[in-house]
Design a protein around this motif. Structure first.
Motif, PDB file in Angstrom:
ATOM      1  N   ILE A 331       0.871  -1.173   0.000  1.00 64.41           N
ATOM      2  CA  ILE A 331       0.000   0.000   0.000  1.00 64.41           C
ATOM      3  C   ILE A 331       0.906   1.220   0.000  1.00 64.41           C
ATOM      4  CG2 ILE A 331      -1.710   1.327   1.295  1.00 64.41           C
ATOM      5  CD1 ILE A 331      -2.703  -1.300   2.512  1.00 64.41           C
ATOM      6  N   HIS A 332       0.704   2.088  -0.957  1.00 62.87           N
ATOM      7  CA  HIS A 332       1.507   3.304  -1.021  1.00 62.87           C
ATOM      8  C   HIS A 332       0.568   4.511  -0.901  1.00 62.87           C
ATOM      9  CE1 HIS A 332       5.216   5.420  -2.846  1.00 62.87           C
ATOM     10  NE2 HIS A 332       4.402   6.331  -2.352  1.00 62.87           N
ATOM     11  N   VAL A 333       0.726   5.248   0.185  1.00 62.83           N
ATOM     12  CA  VAL A 333      -0.097   6.450   0.366  1.00 62.83           C
ATOM     13  C   VAL A 333       0.799   7.658   0.110  1.00 62.83           C
ATOM     14  CG1 VAL A 333      -1.570   7.755   1.940  1.00 62.83           C
ATOM     15  CG2 VAL A 333      -1.523   5.257   2.069  1.00 62.83           C
ATOM     16  N   HIS A 334       0.541   8.335  -0.990  1.00 57.56           N
ATOM     17  CA  HIS A 334       1.384   9.470  -1.365  1.00 57.56           C
ATOM     18  C   HIS A 334       1.134  10.681  -0.465  1.00 57.56           C
ATOM     19  CE1 HIS A 334       2.908   7.794  -5.262  1.00 57.56           C
ATOM     20  NE2 HIS A 334       1.921   6.965  -4.992  1.00 57.56           N
ATOM     21  N   GLN A 335       2.061  11.588  -0.494  1.00 54.38           N
ATOM     22  CA  GLN A 335       2.010  12.744   0.401  1.00 54.38           C
ATOM     23  C   GLN A 335       0.703  13.537   0.254  1.00 54.38           C
ATOM     24  OE1 GLN A 335       5.579  15.051   0.072  1.00 54.38           O
ATOM     25  NE2 GLN A 335       5.126  16.232   1.926  1.00 54.38           N
ATOM     26  N   ASP A 336       0.192  13.603  -0.977  1.00 58.85           N
ATOM     27  CA  ASP A 336      -1.047  14.362  -1.214  1.00 58.85           C
ATOM     28  C   ASP A 336      -2.303  13.590  -0.806  1.00 58.85           C
ATOM     29  OD1 ASP A 336       0.385  16.398  -2.260  1.00 58.85           O
ATOM     30  OD2 ASP A 336       0.137  15.769  -4.354  1.00 58.85           O
ATOM     31  N   ALA A 337      -2.161  12.313  -0.570  1.00 56.32           N
ATOM     32  CA  ALA A 337      -3.350  11.458  -0.386  1.00 56.32           C
ATOM     33  C   ALA A 337      -3.845  11.506   1.057  1.00 56.32           C
ATOM     34  CB  ALA A 337      -3.057  10.031  -0.829  1.00 56.32           C
ATOM     35  N   GLN A 338      -4.176  12.730   1.542  1.00 51.37           N
ATOM     36  CA  GLN A 338      -4.712  12.860   2.906  1.00 51.37           C
ATOM     37  C   GLN A 338      -6.097  12.231   2.974  1.00 51.37           C
ATOM     38  OE1 GLN A 338      -2.792  13.623   5.137  1.00 51.37           O
ATOM     39  NE2 GLN A 338      -1.304  15.157   4.451  1.00 51.37           N
ATOM     40  N   LYS A 339      -6.526  11.923   4.199  1.00 56.92           N
ATOM     41  CA  LYS A 339      -7.854  11.331   4.442  1.00 56.92           C
ATOM     42  C   LYS A 339      -8.028   9.967   3.732  1.00 56.92           C
ATOM     43  CE  LYS A 339      -9.254  15.041   6.685  1.00 56.92           C
ATOM     44  NZ  LYS A 339      -9.383  14.998   8.157  1.00 56.92           N
ATOM     45  N   THR A 340      -6.930   9.293   3.574  1.00 53.52           N
ATOM     46  CA  THR A 340      -6.993   7.947   2.997  1.00 53.52           C
ATOM     47  C   THR A 340      -7.407   6.952   4.077  1.00 53.52           C
ATOM     48  OG1 THR A 340      -5.341   8.273   1.269  1.00 53.52           O
ATOM     49  CG2 THR A 340      -5.496   6.064   2.180  1.00 53.52           C
ATOM     50  N   ASN A 341      -8.280   6.007   3.702  1.00 53.05           N
ATOM     51  CA  ASN A 341      -8.524   4.837   4.550  1.00 53.05           C
ATOM     52  C   ASN A 341      -8.006   3.621   3.796  1.00 53.05           C
ATOM     53  OD1 ASN A 341      -9.886   6.098   6.701  1.00 53.05           O
ATOM     54  ND2 ASN A 341     -11.775   6.141   5.483  1.00 53.05           N
ATOM     55  N   ALA A 342      -7.036   2.947   4.340  1.00 51.81           N
ATOM     56  CA  ALA A 342      -6.486   1.782   3.635  1.00 51.81           C
ATOM     57  C   ALA A 342      -6.293   0.646   4.631  1.00 51.81           C
ATOM     58  CB  ALA A 342      -5.161   2.141   2.972  1.00 51.81           C
ATOM     59  N   PHE A 343      -7.017  -0.422   4.422  1.00 45.86           N
ATOM     60  CA  PHE A 343      -6.941  -1.545   5.362  1.00 45.86           C
ATOM     61  C   PHE A 343      -6.540  -2.820   4.628  1.00 45.86           C
ATOM     62  CE2 PHE A 343     -10.294   1.394   6.827  1.00 45.86           C
ATOM     63  CZ  PHE A 343      -9.625   1.898   7.931  1.00 45.86           C
ATOM     64  N   GLN A 344      -5.735  -3.601   5.296  1.00 49.68           N
ATOM     65  CA  GLN A 344      -5.266  -4.841   4.683  1.00 49.68           C
ATOM     66  C   GLN A 344      -5.208  -5.960   5.712  1.00 49.68           C
ATOM     67  OE1 GLN A 344      -0.908  -5.965   3.906  1.00 49.68           O
ATOM     68  NE2 GLN A 344      -1.528  -4.963   2.027  1.00 49.68           N
ATOM     69  N   GLN A 345      -5.669  -7.119   5.303  1.00 48.91           N
ATOM     70  CA  GLN A 345      -5.653  -8.261   6.212  1.00 48.91           C
ATOM     71  C   GLN A 345      -5.349  -9.534   5.416  1.00 48.91           C
ATOM     72  OE1 GLN A 345      -6.293  -7.923   9.588  1.00 48.91           O
ATOM     73  NE2 GLN A 345      -5.857 -10.080   9.904  1.00 48.91           N
TER      74      GLN A 345
END
Lengths: 434, 251
Positions: A331-345
């Motif tokens: 999962i890559h959350v870039h600097q601009d990607a605020q308010k991201t919800n990213a879940f992994q299981q």
């Protein structure tokens, strides 16, 4: 057009793949670029991070392959076992990657275009999106596919189109000799379109080995929704590298379900999503049920490029016998990607002492206002659970099935078509009972 | 109903049961007491068919059948029920689905058709009330996240649903507060009848105030060293188990 894919083949590619693509091919330039990219990237080996648990060179060297195989005749009777009982659907049948309209039942052209990819090269959608997915650039097998693909499926859902029944794509493989095949697909859902697509496999090649290196680019434009089920139920003599690369524009919703079932010897999935528009929903869900000495490798990549996107990822594995599996979730959350919800299981159930799992989360988070989580578990069938069920009168077989179904339930429960859900539950039952 | 003769059993080569003789007739309630490690739970495990126990000698007859020849599921289908000391949590299997599967497997064994949904729901409702079982727990995963008391009540609920000939309660009272104990014992008492027998295994006499047994046996070091009526339980409560060591010397 015939060549081994052992060292001489590799050398052959390195030497420029002479004659593989005629100069008059409209894609000649694209293919030459892809070959050059493949030469730069090289064939991965065990030192390549993304391939350290999957010895792809060994698989490639097992036997010589031919690089092209035209469609061979397939009868309706041969095709019938691939149908999903009680499922009312449209059908697209591909033999060795080539669409067979006479075996298919395609929807009316009013809402959707379904053609051979080779016949779509002049379409605007093709020109805009073909080979443009950012995640394919560093993938050697994607480059090889671009250079060598013969054909595949071009699907274009028109704006506001809602496909009234699921489209079932049956990939039939029938060979006279060991073949290294490169199907290539491009699916585009224009704004506000929605559809359900189910892929499955029918292997009719007995002794001949099918090595399938497929690439599928999926584009969801604004507010489009796609339910994508990929059922990997190939036969023993097959090895699959499957790259599904999706991109999502604003408000789009992509629900991807992967079911890796017996009996393919090797399955490697690169499933990746680039979130290029905000307020998207992404589900990446997978169930891998492996037996014998199957090797199942799932690499997933969710690329949060913009703010306000939600991604949910759940992969569950049930491993029997000496099966071997790999899960890598990036999962890559870039600097601009605020308010991201990213879940992994990723949860695994080992039903044999000789089965193995390698699981690796890779979270790279560069934004500071996000919610992200990941988790991994591996468990064994508890003898105590089994005994408990048996003391209630539930037979050993039924008890095992109850426990595996319970484990797989989180995934199968989300299948939104009852006939498909029933089909998958029965497939799981068959595997466990054997 | 149940006749145990000279039963010897071992785990990992270590002898745990050293010659048990016990006869339980229809409608009787027998209690087995004894200190920790005396073999109480092992006896329950052997009767239910737990795999790591090996029977080395003796025989067990259950309502005309050679019990030791039967698989755990067939023992259950023949009418034996073991309420576990530590009920197992099984995520993903709902309580209601589990009960339905168990009930219908037992019915199929007896040549009966699967129970109609309506009839099943009625039965479930009725039996839930018996142990004051929270209806919300029925759709939850089996025992997952249940409190100790809820788990034990669930055991008795299952017993009530599956309607066995012989119910074995393995330390059902341990870990229960007095209210839960009353509810569990009350449930068992309502199930008592001329056709149903119980084997109540407990460490404490307290449970026997609520489930009054016809016979009390004292198990020590793999053997039944004393048998009596409910008064024996009171005696044990008063004297503890230490005197058994001396008694054993004389046996």
């Amino acid at each position: 057009m015939t060549s081994d894919i052992t060292t001489p083949f590799y050398q052959y590619i390195l030497d420029g793949g002479n004659g593989l693509t005629p100069k008059e091919d409209v894609l000649y330039g694209v293919r030459q670029d892809a070959l050059a990219r493949f030469r730069t990237l090289g064939l991965p080996d065990l030192k390549t991070e993304a391939w350290r648990y999957t010895n792809i060179q060994r698989v490639l060297k097992e036997q010589p392959f031919v690089l092209q195989q035209q469609a061979l005749p397939v009868t309706a009777a041969q095709l019938a076992p691939a149908f999903i009982p009680e499922l009312s659907c449209y059908r697209a049948v591909l033999v060795n990657g080539h669409l067979q309209p006479e075996l298919s039942e395609l929807p009316a052209a009013k809402d959707i275009t379904i053609t051979k990819l080779s016949e779509a090269t002049q379409q605007k959608g093709f020109k805009t999106f073909f080979d443009k997915h950012p995640h394919l650039a560093d993938q050697p097998f994607a480059a090889l596919n671009t250079a060598l693909f013969a054909d595949g499926l071009f699907i274009e859902l028109k704006a506001n189109a809602v496909l009234d029944k699921p489209l079932h794509i049956i990939h039939v493989y029938t060979l006279t000799q060991h073949a290294f095949l490169q199907p290539r697909h491009l699916w585009i859902a224009h704004p506000h379109a929605s559809a359900t697509v189910i892929e499955s496999t029918l292997g009719l090649h007995n002794d001949a080995v099918a090595f399938v290196n497929s690439v599928n680019e999926v584009v969801l434009e604004e507010n489009a929704e796609l339910w994508h089920y990929n059922i990997q139920n190939a036969v023993q003599n097959s090895r699959h590298i499957n790259q599904t690369a999706a991109r999502q524009e604003t408000y789009s919703r992509y629900h991807h379900y992967n079911f890796a079932l017996p009996q393919a010897t090797m399955i490697r999935n690169n499933t990746s999503v680039a979130l290029t528009g905000s307020y998207t929903e992404t589900d990446l869900h997978g169930l891998y049920l492996a037996n014998g000495n199957q090797h199942v490798d799932n690499h997933t990549f969710v690329d949060h490029l913009v703010p306000h996107c939600n991604s949910n990822e759940l992969y569950k594995g049930v491993l029997l016998d000496t099966a071997n599996s790999v899960f890598t979730g990036r999962i890559h959350v870039h600097q601009d990607a605020q308010k991201t919800n990213a879940f992994q299981q990723n949860n695994n159930l080992l039903l044999s002492e000789k089965a193995t799992i390698n699981s690796q989360p890779q979270l790279e988070i560069y934004a500071d206002d996000v919610k992200c989580s990941h988790g991994f578990t591996v468990g064994q069938f508890s003898d105590e659970s089994l005994f408990y069920l048996r003391t209630r009168g539930i037979g050993a077989e039924a008890a095992k099935h109850l426990l595996v179904n319970a484990f797989a339930f989180d995934i199968t429960d989300q299948v939104h078509i009852p006939a498909l859900q029933h089909y998958l539950t029965e497939e799981i039952r068959t595997v466990i009972s054997n | 109903m149940l006749t145990i003769k000279n039963l010897h059993a071992e785990v990992d080569g270590k002898e745990i049961l050293k010659g048990i003789d016990l006869e339980i007739r229809k409608g009787e309630v027998h209690a087995i007491m004894g200190p920790n490690g005396s073999g109480k739970s092992s006896l329950a495990s052997v009767l239910a068919g737990r795999e790591n126990y090996t029977v080395t000698q003796g025989e067990v007859n259950f309502d005309g059948k050679d019990l030791l020849e039967l698989s755990p599921e067939d023992r259950a289908r023949e009418g034996m029920f073991l309420a576990f000391q530590y009920p197992v949590e099984i995520p993903g299997v709902s309580n209601i689905n589990f009960l339905k599967t168990a009930l219908n497997e037992i019915r199929a064994y007896k040549g009966l058709p699967a129970m109609e949904a309506k009839e099943f729901l009625k039965l479930t409702k009725e039996k839930q009330q018996l142990v004051e079982f929270n209806a919300n727990l029925m759709n939850r995963s089996l025992n997952e996240g249940f409190s100790g008391g809820e788990k034990k009540r669930n055991e008795i609920l299952q017993l009530a649903m599956l309607d066995p000939k012989l119910g074995i309660l393995d330390e059902t009272d341990s870990g229960l507060d007095i209210d839960a104990l009353r509810i569990v014992a009350g449930g068992v008492n309502k199930l008592r009848g001329p056709e149903k027998s119980f084997l109540v295994i407990t460490h404490y006499q307290r449970l026997l105030d609520y489930i009054v047994p016809d016979f009390v046996h004292v198990l020590y070091n793999g053997r039944i060293v004393k048998t009596g009526t409910k008064e024996l339980a009171l005696e044990l409560e008063e004297k503890g188990y230490d005197w058994l060591k001396e008694a054993e010397v004389h046996v």
